[in-house]
Write an enzyme that holds these catalytic residues in place. Structure first.
Site, PDB file in Angstrom:
ATOM      1  CE  LYS A  82      -4.385   1.266   0.196  1.00 33.34           C
ATOM      2  NZ  LYS A  82      -5.587   0.634  -0.373  1.00 33.34           N
ATOM      3  CG  ASP A  99      -7.252   3.671  -0.902  1.00 30.28           C
ATOM      4  OD1 ASP A  99      -7.903   2.625  -0.825  1.00 30.28           O
ATOM      5  OD2 ASP A  99      -7.148   4.452   0.077  1.00 30.28           O
TER       6      ASP A  99
HETATM    7  P1  NDP Z   1     -13.000   7.983  -2.786  1.00 24.16           P
HETATM    8  O1  NDP Z   1     -11.921   8.965  -2.557  1.00 24.16           O
HETATM    9  O2  NDP Z   1     -13.538   7.798  -4.159  1.00 24.16           O
HETATM   10  O3  NDP Z   1     -14.242   8.276  -1.816  1.00 24.16           O
HETATM   11  C1  NDP Z   1     -14.100   8.306  -0.429  1.00 24.16           C
HETATM   12  C2  NDP Z   1     -15.409   8.754   0.174  1.00 24.16           C
HETATM   13  O4  NDP Z   1     -15.304   8.679   1.578  1.00 24.16           O
HETATM   14  C3  NDP Z   1     -15.765  10.188  -0.158  1.00 24.16           C
HETATM   15  O5  NDP Z   1     -17.162  10.313  -0.157  1.00 24.16           O
HETATM   16  C4  NDP Z   1     -15.143  10.953   1.001  1.00 24.16           C
HETATM   17  O6  NDP Z   1     -15.750  12.213   1.236  1.00 24.16           O
HETATM   18  C5  NDP Z   1     -15.399  10.007   2.140  1.00 24.16           C
HETATM   19  N1  NDP Z   1     -14.343  10.146   3.167  1.00 24.16           N
HETATM   20  C6  NDP Z   1     -13.005  10.014   2.993  1.00 24.16           C
HETATM   21  N2  NDP Z   1     -12.349  10.235   4.142  1.00 24.16           N
HETATM   22  C7  NDP Z   1     -13.299  10.529   5.043  1.00 24.16           C
HETATM   23  C8  NDP Z   1     -13.268  10.854   6.410  1.00 24.16           C
HETATM   24  N3  NDP Z   1     -12.108  10.918   7.073  1.00 24.16           N
HETATM   25  N4  NDP Z   1     -14.443  11.081   7.031  1.00 24.16           N
HETATM   26  C9  NDP Z   1     -15.625  10.996   6.354  1.00 24.16           C
HETATM   27  N5  NDP Z   1     -15.727  10.691   5.053  1.00 24.16           N
HETATM   28  C10 NDP Z   1     -14.576  10.468   4.417  1.00 24.16           C
HETATM   29  O7  NDP Z   1     -12.448   6.589  -2.206  1.00 24.16           O
HETATM   30  P2  NDP Z   1     -12.930   5.119  -2.506  1.00 24.16           P
HETATM   31  O8  NDP Z   1     -14.411   5.098  -2.697  1.00 24.16           O
HETATM   32  O9  NDP Z   1     -12.058   4.554  -3.536  1.00 24.16           O
HETATM   33  O10 NDP Z   1     -12.548   4.385  -1.131  1.00 24.16           O
HETATM   34  C11 NDP Z   1     -13.451   4.298  -0.020  1.00 24.16           C
HETATM   35  C12 NDP Z   1     -12.976   3.199   0.899  1.00 24.16           C
HETATM   36  O11 NDP Z   1     -12.946   1.947   0.192  1.00 24.16           O
HETATM   37  C13 NDP Z   1     -11.576   3.359   1.482  1.00 24.16           C
HETATM   38  O12 NDP Z   1     -11.536   2.781   2.763  1.00 24.16           O
HETATM   39  C14 NDP Z   1     -10.720   2.532   0.523  1.00 24.16           C
HETATM   40  O13 NDP Z   1      -9.515   2.114   1.137  1.00 24.16           O
HETATM   41  C15 NDP Z   1     -11.657   1.369   0.289  1.00 24.16           C
HETATM   42  N6  NDP Z   1     -11.388   0.586  -0.904  1.00 24.16           N
HETATM   43  C16 NDP Z   1     -11.394   1.170  -2.147  1.00 24.16           C
HETATM   44  C17 NDP Z   1     -11.187   0.393  -3.274  1.00 24.16           C
HETATM   45  C18 NDP Z   1     -11.297   0.948  -4.637  1.00 24.16           C
HETATM   46  O14 NDP Z   1     -11.226   0.160  -5.602  1.00 24.16           O
HETATM   47  N7  NDP Z   1     -11.489   2.237  -4.823  1.00 24.16           N
HETATM   48  C19 NDP Z   1     -10.863  -1.048  -3.158  1.00 24.16           C
HETATM   49  C20 NDP Z   1     -10.981  -1.570  -1.804  1.00 24.16           C
HETATM   50  C21 NDP Z   1     -11.197  -0.764  -0.749  1.00 24.16           C
HETATM   51  P3  NDP Z   1     -15.212  13.526   0.482  1.00 24.16           P
HETATM   52  O15 NDP Z   1     -15.825  13.479  -0.889  1.00 24.16           O
HETATM   53  O16 NDP Z   1     -15.718  14.651   1.318  1.00 24.16           O
HETATM   54  O17 NDP Z   1     -13.730  13.422   0.467  1.00 24.16           O
END
Ligand code: NDP
Length: 444
Positions: free
Chosen positions: A126, A166
């Site tokens: 990672k 991510d």
């Molecule tokens: P994105 O950046 O596309 O979206 C993240 C979302 O979570 C946004 O809505 C963001 O809000 C919100 N968010 C992020 N940090 C915080 C926080 N500290 N408090 C509240 N809301 C928060 O990321 P992903 O959708 O890709 O990833 C989401 C999760 O899934 C993570 O844990 C990631 O590790 C996991 N994941 C992702 C994969 C992938 O293929 N993308 C694969 C496997 C796991 P805002 O828009 O305001 O930033």
């Protein structure tokens, strides 16, 4: 003291300032206790637990870039190559101000077991940076990505370590990083996944994590005599995972009534309008207030609160530790049937235990969100073959992988007399394969 407790104590002493990493290690080591106890002498002699909790290497570097005012900015970049016993390191790059070595280590450690569960030959790693992409111009994003890759390129490669997206790293960032890698190395190889379709990306990779989450959720509830049609789902987040989880849930006949971001959340009793959500988040990169402004049925609330809405299925898809003990109590009181994690470690240890103790079907992220990395591995296969598969082919493979993961973790839990404990099942099934490879490869 048991071998597991001994190693836990050592890991705690050595990594005291990294609570997220300790939380991930504690969850895994506690739940693999029965496997370790059955092989205690061998694992102790081979220091299996010490080795699996110590990254192969941690790379930390300076990322200097120039902003639109001509000011030089400095961020810190990381890549943790945790374990490559079963294949090249594979795992995403997180760009978020909260990133420090403890976050990257927790994610890299989880990735070892998740990647093992996919059944594909990929090790765990990672990376990321404390860079905040929010509010940056396109040129600033490119400047950061190029500087980041200039350093990272020394340590990665199609057969060495293949990063992906991510939080904060989407198609745009992967494109800029890929361009810089190609420029530095003079080689065109599948060094990153999540690439654009015109330069080696895989169809269905964008949808994969969210879709995969729903495929495993569907199999889970089917095996418990229920179906997705008519279920009310509560989703947190509004990024890549949340958007495509919502879309697939709706395709399966469920109704998703919430989404959230880091400032607020939406309750939309008519069901989230995915196309509008995509427009607000993927195109305009705006706040959820814009969703509410365009949708009369939606209520916008500041802060956090999605778990207060009554639902059958809860799908945390935002970030770590977003579902806490009070939220778990509310969900149980409201009659939730299943919680499946789209994000990595979104549920605290205490909340997980409460849900499990109260009969909620709980599938941890390392199994439930493995569809993303599995499809990244399918992207690697297509790059090696220099072919690309159709959306339907990739989606069908993803579905098969997620259904297999469910049965694999279910079987592992049953083998160790922990039927229905999918946390234990996922950790045990993921661990067994990696340990077999580590033992076969000798001390390294
Ligand atoms: P994105 O950046 O596309 O979206 C993240 C979302 O979570 C946004 O809505 C963001 O809000 C919100 N968010 C992020 N940090 C915080 C926080 N500290 N408090 C509240 N809301 C928060 O990321 P992903 O959708 O890709 O990833 C989401 C999760 O899934 C993570 O844990 C990631 O590790 C996991 N994941 C992702 C994969 C992938 O293929 N993308 C694969 C496997 C796991 P805002 O828009 O305001 O930033």
């Amino acid at each position: 003291m048991s071998y597991v407790d001994e190693v836990l104590a050592k890991v705690q002493a050595k990594n005291a300032s990294e609570p997220e990493f300790l939380q991930a290690v504690e969850e895994v080591l506690e739940s693999i206790k029965p496997v370790v106890e059955a092989n205690e002498d061998l694992y102790r002699k081979e220091a299996i637990l010490e080795r699996i909790t110590e990254p192969d290497r941690q790379i930390k570097f300076r990322v200097a870039w120039v902003d639109d005012n001509g000011q030089t900015q400095v961020n810190t970049g990381y890549r943790v190559q945790f374990n490559n016993a079963i294949g090249p390191y594979k795992g995403g790059l997180r760009l978020h101000p909260s990133v420090y070595i403890g976050i990257i280590k927790f994610l890299g450690f989880e990735q070892i077991f998740k990647n093992s569960l996919t059944g594909l030959p990929i090790g765990g790693g990672k990376g990321g940076s404390d860079f905040d992409p929010k509010g940056k111009s396109d040129r600033e994003i490119m400047a950061f990505c190029q500087s980041f890759m200039t350093e990272l390129s020394k340590y990665i490669g199609a057969d060495i370590d293949v990063p992906a997206g991510d939080i904060g790293t989407g198609a745009r960032e992967i494109g800029y990083m890929f361009g810089q890698y190609k420029r530095i190395k003079t080689t065109y190889e599948g060094v990153l996944t999540g690439k654009g379709l015109s330069f080696g990306g895989s169809l269905a990779r964008t949808e994969a994590t969210g879709y995969g989450l729903l495929y495993i959720t569907e199999e889970l509830i089917k095996c418990h005599g229920q179906e997705m049609a008519g279920k009310i789902c509560v989703v947190s987040g509004s990024g890549n995972v949340a958007i495509y989880a919502t879309q697939k849930a709706q395709q399966l006949g469920a109704k998703v009534v919430t989404c959230s971001d880091s400032t607020g959340w939406i309750y939309d009793p008519e069901g989230i309008d995915v196309e509008l959500l995509k427009e607000v988040k993927e195109v305009k990169r705006a706040r959820l207030t814009e969703y509410a402004a365009a949708r009369p049925s939606a209520e916008y609330h500041e802060g956090r609160g999605v778990w207060s809405i009554k639902c059958d299925i809860a799908l945390p898809c935002a970030t770590q530790n977003e579902l806490q003990i009070e939220d778990a109590k509310t969900l149980v009181a409201n009659g939730v049937t299943a919680v499946c994690e789209g994000a990595n470690m979104p549920t605290t240890l205490e909340a997980t235990k409460y849900l499990q103790d109260n009969g909620v079907l709980f599938v941890p992220g390392k199994a439930a969100n493995a569809g993303g990395v599995a499809t990244s591995a399918l992207e690697m296969s297509q790059n090696s073959e220099r072919l690309s598969w159709t959306f339907e082919e990739v989606d069908a493979k993803l579905n098969r992988i997620m259904v297999d993961i469910y049965h694999n973790i279910d079987d592992a839990a049953k083998r160790y007399d922990k039927e229905g404990d999918y946390v234990a099942g996922a950790n045990i099934a993921g661990f067994e394969k990696v340990v077999e490879a580590m033992l076969a490869q000798g001390v390294c």
